[in-house]
Scaffold this motif. Structure first.
Motif, short mmCIF file in Angstrom:
data_model
loop_
_atom_site.label_atom_id
_atom_site.label_comp_id
_atom_site.label_asym_id
_atom_site.label_seq_id
_atom_site.Cartn_x
_atom_site.Cartn_y
_atom_site.Cartn_z
N LEU A 12 25.21 -6.74 -3.04
CA LEU A 12 25.66 -6.72 -4.42
C LEU A 12 27.04 -6.07 -4.46
N ASN A 13 28.02 -6.81 -4.99
CA ASN A 13 29.39 -6.32 -5.04
C ASN A 13 30.08 -6.85 -6.30
N ILE A 14 30.73 -5.96 -7.04
CA ILE A 14 31.54 -6.37 -8.17
C ILE A 14 32.98 -6.45 -7.67
N ALA A 15 33.55 -7.65 -7.71
CA ALA A 15 34.91 -7.86 -7.19
C ALA A 15 35.97 -7.74 -8.28
N THR A 41 20.30 -8.95 -12.42
CA THR A 41 20.36 -8.70 -13.86
C THR A 41 21.61 -7.91 -14.21
N MET A 42 22.06 -8.10 -15.45
CA MET A 42 23.13 -7.30 -16.01
C MET A 42 22.59 -6.71 -17.31
N ASN A 43 22.54 -5.40 -17.38
CA ASN A 43 22.00 -4.70 -18.55
C ASN A 43 20.62 -5.24 -18.92
N GLY A 44 19.80 -5.54 -17.90
CA GLY A 44 18.43 -5.99 -18.11
C GLY A 44 18.24 -7.48 -18.31
N GLU A 45 19.33 -8.22 -18.51
CA GLU A 45 19.26 -9.67 -18.70
C GLU A 45 19.58 -10.38 -17.39
N GLU A 46 18.81 -11.42 -17.06
CA GLU A 46 19.05 -12.14 -15.81
C GLU A 46 20.40 -12.86 -15.83
N VAL A 47 21.13 -12.75 -14.71
CA VAL A 47 22.38 -13.49 -14.54
C VAL A 47 22.01 -14.84 -13.96
N LYS A 48 22.32 -15.88 -14.72
CA LYS A 48 21.96 -17.24 -14.29
C LYS A 48 23.20 -17.96 -13.80
N LEU A 62 33.73 -7.61 -25.50
CA LEU A 62 33.96 -6.17 -25.42
C LEU A 62 34.04 -5.57 -26.82
N ASP A 63 33.25 -4.53 -27.05
CA ASP A 63 33.38 -3.75 -28.27
C ASP A 63 34.53 -2.79 -28.08
N LYS A 64 35.10 -2.29 -29.16
CA LYS A 64 36.14 -1.27 -29.04
C LYS A 64 35.51 -0.02 -28.45
N GLY A 65 36.23 0.63 -27.56
CA GLY A 65 35.70 1.81 -26.88
C GLY A 65 35.13 1.45 -25.53
N GLU A 66 34.17 2.23 -25.09
CA GLU A 66 33.59 2.09 -23.75
C GLU A 66 32.48 1.06 -23.71
N ASN A 67 32.57 0.14 -22.75
CA ASN A 67 31.56 -0.90 -22.51
C ASN A 67 31.08 -0.75 -21.07
N THR A 68 29.80 -0.48 -20.89
CA THR A 68 29.25 -0.27 -19.55
C THR A 68 28.32 -1.43 -19.21
N PHE A 69 28.52 -1.99 -18.02
CA PHE A 69 27.72 -3.10 -17.55
C PHE A 69 27.06 -2.70 -16.24
N LYS A 70 25.72 -2.69 -16.23
CA LYS A 70 24.98 -2.30 -15.02
C LYS A 70 24.31 -3.53 -14.43
N PHE A 71 24.70 -3.83 -13.20
CA PHE A 71 24.11 -4.94 -12.46
C PHE A 71 23.06 -4.37 -11.53
N ALA A 75 16.62 -2.91 -5.23
CA ALA A 75 16.90 -1.47 -5.27
C ALA A 75 18.39 -1.17 -5.39
N LYS A 76 19.23 -2.20 -5.31
CA LYS A 76 20.68 -2.00 -5.36
C LYS A 76 21.19 -2.13 -6.80
N SER A 77 22.21 -1.34 -7.12
CA SER A 77 22.82 -1.47 -8.44
C SER A 77 24.31 -1.19 -8.35
N ALA A 78 25.06 -1.72 -9.31
CA ALA A 78 26.49 -1.49 -9.41
C ALA A 78 26.84 -1.44 -10.89
N THR A 79 27.68 -0.51 -11.26
CA THR A 79 28.05 -0.34 -12.65
C THR A 79 29.56 -0.42 -12.79
N VAL A 80 30.01 -1.08 -13.84
CA VAL A 80 31.43 -1.16 -14.15
C VAL A 80 31.60 -0.80 -15.63
#
Length: 102
Positions: A12-15, A41-48, A62-71, A75-80
């Motif tokens: 799992l890698n966010i490029a 998944t991204m924020n609990g929703e399956e990435v299709k 994107l909402d104004k301010g901070e937007n966090t996306f957790k993939f 057992a692996k995860s990545a957050t941007v």
């Protein structure tokens, strides 16, 4: 060619973005790679619609301010985190010439 493996490592890698960023854009295209045989998944929703070798792209609002996306994949995860700030005189985003993962 039996000695050559064409299997892409299932990591799992966010490029894009490679690091947390700030932008004035209202949408962003997040790209990365993953194990094609394991649910992503991204924020609990399956990435299709992932590529056969695990590449993926998600166009997010994107909402104004901070937007966090957790993939998460197994057992692996990545957050941007993408911060949508106000428009300034100086550009805060890079010019992207391709939507394809690099």
């Amino acid at each position: 060619v039996s000695h050559v493996s064409l299997k892409v490592p299932g990591k799992l890698n966010i490029a894009r973005p490679a690091d947390d960023i700030t932008t004035s854009a209202s949408n962003y295209f997040i790209m990365g790679s993953s194990d094609p045989d394991v649910k992503l998944t991204m924020n609990g929703e399956e990435v299709k619609n992932r590529g056969a070798r695990g590449s993926f792209g998600v166009y997010v609002a994107l909402d104004k301010g901070e937007n966090t996306f957790k993939f998460k994949q197994g057992a692996k995860s990545a957050t941007v985190t993408i911060i949508r700030g106000q428009v300034t005189d100086a550009p805060t985003t890079k010019v992207i010439s391709s939507m394809a993962p690099s």
